[in-house]
Design a protein around this motif. Structure first.
Motif, PDB file in Angstrom:
ATOM      1  N   GLU A 124       0.817  -1.219   0.000  1.00 19.37           N
ATOM      2  CA  GLU A 124       0.000   0.000   0.000  1.00 19.37           C
ATOM      3  C   GLU A 124       0.845   1.261   0.000  1.00 19.37           C
ATOM      4  N   ILE A 125       2.140   1.107  -0.223  1.00 18.68           N
ATOM      5  CA  ILE A 125       3.037   2.259  -0.209  1.00 18.68           C
ATOM      6  C   ILE A 125       3.562   2.492  -1.624  1.00 18.68           C
ATOM      7  N   PRO A 126       3.289   3.662  -2.184  1.00 13.87           N
ATOM      8  CA  PRO A 126       3.766   3.936  -3.555  1.00 13.87           C
ATOM      9  C   PRO A 126       5.290   3.850  -3.643  1.00 13.87           C
ATOM     10  N   HIS A 127       5.744   3.204  -4.664  1.00 16.00           N
ATOM     11  CA  HIS A 127       7.187   3.060  -4.858  1.00 16.00           C
ATOM     12  C   HIS A 127       7.459   2.723  -6.318  1.00 16.00           C
ATOM     13  N   SER A 128       8.689   2.860  -6.689  1.00 21.49           N
ATOM     14  CA  SER A 128       9.130   2.488  -8.035  1.00 21.49           C
ATOM     15  C   SER A 128      10.472   1.782  -7.908  1.00 21.49           C
ATOM     16  N   PHE A 129      11.089   1.508  -9.049  1.00 23.75           N
ATOM     17  CA  PHE A 129      12.364   0.794  -9.031  1.00 23.75           C
ATOM     18  C   PHE A 129      13.354   1.480  -9.969  1.00 23.75           C
ATOM     19  N   ILE A 130      14.572   1.595  -9.510  1.00 20.41           N
ATOM     20  CA  ILE A 130      15.645   2.071 -10.372  1.00 20.41           C
ATOM     21  C   ILE A 130      16.448   0.863 -10.830  1.00 20.41           C
ATOM     22  N   ILE A 131      16.592   0.706 -12.144  1.00 19.07           N
ATOM     23  CA  ILE A 131      17.380  -0.382 -12.703  1.00 19.07           C
ATOM     24  C   ILE A 131      18.644   0.222 -13.299  1.00 19.07           C
ATOM     25  N   THR A 132      19.775  -0.192 -12.780  1.00 18.04           N
ATOM     26  CA  THR A 132      21.073   0.288 -13.247  1.00 18.04           C
ATOM     27  C   THR A 132      21.786  -0.862 -13.949  1.00 18.04           C
ATOM     28  N   TYR A 133      22.453  -0.548 -15.060  1.00 15.02           N
ATOM     29  CA  TYR A 133      23.137  -1.619 -15.775  1.00 15.02           C
ATOM     30  C   TYR A 133      24.418  -1.109 -16.438  1.00 15.02           C
ATOM     31  N   SER A 134      25.375  -1.994 -16.527  1.00 11.01           N
ATOM     32  CA  SER A 134      26.659  -1.696 -17.161  1.00 11.01           C
ATOM     33  C   SER A 134      27.210  -2.988 -17.738  1.00 11.01           C
ATOM     34  N   ASN A 135      28.185  -2.865 -18.641  1.00  8.22           N
ATOM     35  CA  ASN A 135      28.766  -4.063 -19.240  1.00  8.22           C
ATOM     36  C   ASN A 135      30.251  -4.152 -18.946  1.00  8.22           C
ATOM     37  N   SER A 136      30.857  -5.229 -19.393  1.00 11.89           N
ATOM     38  CA  SER A 136      32.256  -5.508 -19.081  1.00 11.89           C
ATOM     39  C   SER A 136      33.226  -4.788 -19.997  1.00 11.89           C
ATOM     40  N   VAL A 137      32.705  -4.017 -20.956  1.00  8.28           N
ATOM     41  CA  VAL A 137      33.575  -3.353 -21.923  1.00  8.28           C
ATOM     42  C   VAL A 137      33.552  -1.835 -21.760  1.00  8.28           C
ATOM     43  N   ASP A 138      32.363  -1.259 -21.704  1.00  8.46           N
ATOM     44  CA  ASP A 138      32.240   0.204 -21.601  1.00  8.46           C
ATOM     45  C   ASP A 138      32.417   0.672 -20.155  1.00  8.46           C
ATOM     46  N   ASP A 139      32.755   1.948 -20.013  1.00 12.76           N
ATOM     47  CA  ASP A 139      32.962   2.515 -18.681  1.00 12.76           C
ATOM     48  C   ASP A 139      31.690   3.112 -18.089  1.00 12.76           C
ATOM     49  N   ASN A 140      30.725   3.457 -18.933  1.00 14.56           N
ATOM     50  CA  ASN A 140      29.547   4.173 -18.432  1.00 14.56           C
ATOM     51  C   ASN A 140      28.493   3.230 -17.865  1.00 14.56           C
ATOM     52  N   THR A 141      27.732   3.762 -16.908  1.00 15.93           N
ATOM     53  CA  THR A 141      26.622   3.045 -16.285  1.00 15.93           C
ATOM     54  C   THR A 141      25.326   3.779 -16.618  1.00 15.93           C
ATOM     55  N   LEU A 142      24.321   3.029 -17.037  1.00 20.67           N
ATOM     56  CA  LEU A 142      23.037   3.620 -17.412  1.00 20.67           C
ATOM     57  C   LEU A 142      21.963   3.179 -16.426  1.00 20.67           C
ATOM     58  N   SER A 143      20.862   3.914 -16.370  1.00 20.89           N
ATOM     59  CA  SER A 143      19.771   3.538 -15.470  1.00 20.89           C
ATOM     60  C   SER A 143      18.432   3.973 -16.050  1.00 20.89           C
ATOM     61  N   ILE A 144      17.394   3.230 -15.681  1.00 22.34           N
ATOM     62  CA  ILE A 144      16.024   3.568 -16.040  1.00 22.34           C
ATOM     63  C   ILE A 144      15.152   3.389 -14.806  1.00 22.34           C
ATOM     64  N   THR A 145      13.935   3.923 -14.849  1.00 20.60           N
ATOM     65  CA  THR A 145      12.974   3.757 -13.761  1.00 20.60           C
ATOM     66  C   THR A 145      11.824   2.884 -14.242  1.00 20.60           C
TER      67      THR A 145
END
Length: 316
Positions: A124-145
């Protein structure tokens, strides 16, 4: 005994005079919070304790307190709102439960589908999720909600390992601990198969390089099966071509080529079919252009004994 949110709400509303309490109840009846609203009729004759009970029963303890703070600010009782906020700050900052274990639902060469269990106690508590992902080659990390317990991550690179992290987030930004999982994306499939030559007992094949795998070690699994056999055979080709031998003359064969990473993960496959030549045709050239070239040479330079001439051999 430690006071509850209900106790703090009662204490705070106790500082309002009759006019202030009526303004609070009127505003509360007009306010929709978390898509819920307390009916004005139930608030009209309610005392402070009843108002607090209505807030708790309509919302959770946490959101009852948050709604009380919002209504107090709306009726210009900012000081009381701040006092209540300070009293329940531990509740407001309470860390939510983490998501359940991540499940990898499907994996492609450029996408991964994820799902996870619902965090405990947050129905009964509003919430969402942050999904963070990165790979073994690139340096950057991306995220979505994500607003629900699943998502599809696309525009990934083929044939490399990705790490995914999912975190529960409350509306005030408070985050849970995270859960994680890792998976390799599938390699890209080979390009279209080309039949380079066909003999009575062999076939030469080639295919284009799979996209995006120039710097990723891989090989190709080549599987073949004739129209009268049940058990396919396979070989591994390190490059983009191969010759399959020991075939049966005059049989239809199906050839399938699959990209394979060093860890054994395979792409989707590409296939083609061709019939080997009959054994009595084995002396013929497999490439039509070569046969035409030979015919032209014979026309220009006929051997003796051709065109009706008789070749003789004298015995010594």
């Amino acid at each position: 005994m430690e006071k509850t949110s209900k106790d703090h709400i009662i204490d705070t509303l106790g500082y309002l005079d009759d006019n202030g309490l009526n303004r609070f109840k009127d505003k509360l009846g007009d306010t929709s919070f978390q898509e819920r609203k307390i009916a004005k009729g139930t608030l009209q004759d309610a005392n402070i304790v009843t108002v607090a009970c209505l807030l708790i029963s309509t919302y959770t303890e946490r959101h009852a307190a948050e709604n009380t703070i919002a209504v107090l600010n709306a009726i210009n009782e900012a000081q009381l709102a701040e006092q209540l906020k300070e009293k329940i700050k531990d509740l407001l900052l309470q860390e939510p439960s983490p998501p359940g274990k991540i499940k990898i639902d499907s994996v492609g060469s450029d996408s991964v589908s994820l799902s996870w269990g619902s965090p405990a106690g947050l129905d009964e508590i509003p919430h969402s999720f942050i999904i963070t992902y990165s790979n073994s080659v690139d340096d950057n990390t991306l995220s979505i909600t994500a607003l629900s317990n699943s998502t599809l991550i696309s525009k990934l690179r083929p044939g490399i390992i990705y790490s995914f992290t999912v975190t529960t987030v409350l509306e005030n930004g408070t985050q849970s601990t995270s859960v994680s999982a890792a998976v390799y994306t599938k390699p890209s499939p080979p390009g279209k198969i080309k039949i380079d030559s066909v003999g009575s007992d062999s076939v030469s094949l080639s295919w284009r390089s799979p996209a995006g795998l120039d710097e990723i070690p891989h090989s190709f699994k080549v599987t073949y099966l004739s129209s009268v056999e049940d058990n396919p055979l396979s070989i591994t080709a390190p490059s983009n071509s191969t010759v399959l031998s020991d075939l049966i003359p005059g049989r239809d064969y199906t050839f399938t080529v699959t990209t394979e990473l060093v860890n054994g993960i395979q792409s989707t496959s590409v296939s083609t079919s061709v019939c080997t030549r009959n054994s009595e045709m084995s002396s013929e050239k497999s490439v039509p252009g070569e046969r035409a070239q030979e015919a032209e040479l014979q026309r220009r330079h006929p051997k003796k004994g051709q065109h009706g001439r008789v070749r003789t051999t004298s015995l010594q």
